[in-house]
Enzyme design. Structure first.
Site, mmCIF file in Angstrom:
data_model
loop_
_atom_site.group_PDB
_atom_site.id
_atom_site.type_symbol
_atom_site.label_atom_id
_atom_site.label_comp_id
_atom_site.label_asym_id
_atom_site.label_seq_id
_atom_site.Cartn_x
_atom_site.Cartn_y
_atom_site.Cartn_z
ATOM 1 N N SER A 1 71.800 8.907 -29.136
ATOM 2 C CA SER A 1 72.850 8.140 -29.784
ATOM 3 C C SER A 1 73.148 6.357 -30.930
ATOM 4 O O SER A 1 71.922 5.616 -30.224
ATOM 5 C CB SER A 1 73.956 8.352 -29.936
ATOM 6 N N LYS B 1 73.892 6.279 -22.474
ATOM 7 C CA LYS B 1 72.973 6.676 -23.257
ATOM 8 C C LYS B 1 71.552 5.964 -23.398
ATOM 9 O O LYS B 1 70.437 6.653 -22.984
ATOM 10 C CB LYS B 1 73.537 7.343 -25.158
ATOM 11 N N TYR C 1 79.977 5.260 -22.996
ATOM 12 C CA TYR C 1 79.409 6.510 -23.504
ATOM 13 C C TYR C 1 78.049 5.591 -24.149
ATOM 14 O O TYR C 1 77.015 5.915 -23.547
ATOM 15 C CB TYR C 1 79.997 6.811 -24.820
#
Length: 343
Positions: free
Chosen positions: A125, A154, A150
């Site tokens: 991402s 990643k 989040y």
């Protein structure tokens, strides 16, 4: 050639399964259906004429993951999507995100190593760049402190993959997406979050069709032309095609180094209000939206420099913003009609 797609009934996963099958790959899906439905497999079959194999279990379960890979040790590669993906939710439930996103990846890598499966395409991402110093963002941009748990999962996932590659025969490609929106032209698959959407476009379409009373715009006091955050929106089918190219690149031994990174975006940023206006234009509807306070974890603005992906992968995003939101609206209408017909 068999490809395992984890999270293959999810939004990006299902579109990627379609593109893989269109190119002649045999696809196995593993999904715990935490944010999707087994019915998606029926719709993939309607689109492609081929039914992918679906096994339902949680990749956080080490024994079940090991068993799956032992039974399917002839797969040529893995595309790993299965992860929780909502920025706001990750701020509220960090441990849930760390456990799910990191443990599942470690179980997959362990099983790949043990079964001599060498090719991994990882769903990464643009959140790994945090709030970038320079725009557009190239792959050379520094990895900054993540703005959310989040985003941090990643970053850590990419580090886990790189460390594993150094200690094994595994190769990896991390595809860093910007903001995927839209739906397949058949309107048989699209973005269908369970519960209240965390992403802008499904919230727009659900508001337009009457499921949500009002769309909240989080902040209009950002240092951008209209005060709302700017993102690089990319059509999910364009994104899915890049995964097929990445898998092909690995299988054909065309990688330049054991771990490669590619930005997947259009190279153009649109503000939240510009997306709303584009939707109103293609749908002919006025959206009921309200400006509210900023949301924790959101960066101000980010868009991609996709030139390396364009050059090295021979891939380019083709669809524009109006086409993207129109396809999302077509999907939303088709899905709600199907639900109404069932009742």
């Amino acid at each position: 050639m068999k490809i395992l797609v984890t999270g293959g009934t999810g939004y990006i996963g299902s579109h990627t399964v379609v593109e893989l099958q269109n190119k002649g790959f045999e696809v196995l899906i593993v999904d715990n259906l935490s944010n999707s439905s087994a019915e998606i497999v029926d719709n993939i079959e309607k689109i492609t004429g081929t039914r992918p194999v679906l096994e339902v279990f949680d990749l956080v379960d080490r024994e079940k993951t090991a068993d799956f890979f032992q039974r399917n040790n002839d797969i040529a590669g893995v595309i790993h999507f299965a992860a929780y993906k909502a920025v706001g939710e990750s701020v509220e439930k960090p441990l849930m995100y760390y456990r799910n996103n990191l443990v599942s990846l470690m179980n997959i890598l362990e099983s790949m190593r043990d079964n001599n499966i060498q090719n991994l395409v990882f769903s990464s991402s643009c959140t790994v760049y945090g709030q970038p110093d320079e725009l557009p963002v190239s792959e050379k941009a520094p990895i900054k402190k993540a703005e959310s748990p989040y985003g941090n999962t990643k970053q850590i996932s990419e580090e886990i993959i790189q460390d594993t590659i150094k200690a094994s025969d595994i190769h990896g490609i991390a595809l860093r997406y910007f903001n995927p929106i839209g739906a397949h032209e058949s309107a048989l698959i699209g973005e269908l979050p369970l519960g209240v959407p965390n992403n802008l476009v499904p919230f727009i379409t659900q508001t337009a069709i009457g499921i949500r009373d009002q769309l909240k715009v989080f902040g209009n006091d950002y240092p951008t032309p209209d005060g709302t955050p700017i993102r690089d929106y990319i059509h999910v089918v364009d994104l899915a095609k890049a995964h097929v190219i990445a898998v092909d690149r690995m299988i054909q031994d065309k990688m330049k180094k054991p771990f490669e990174v590619f930005n997947l975006g259009t190279g153009k940023g649109y503000s939240v209000l510009e997306v709303i206006k584009a939707f109103e234009k293609v749908s002919g509807l006025k959206l009921n939206y309200k400006i509210v306070g900023r949301r924790e974890g959101d960066v101000i603005q980010v868009w991609a420099d996709p030139s390396f992906s364009n050059r090295e992968l021979g891939w380019k995003a083709e669809k524009g913003l109006e086409e993207m939101v129109a396809s999302a609206w077509k999907w939303e209408q088709a899905y709600r009609k199907k639900l109404a017909d069932k009742q």
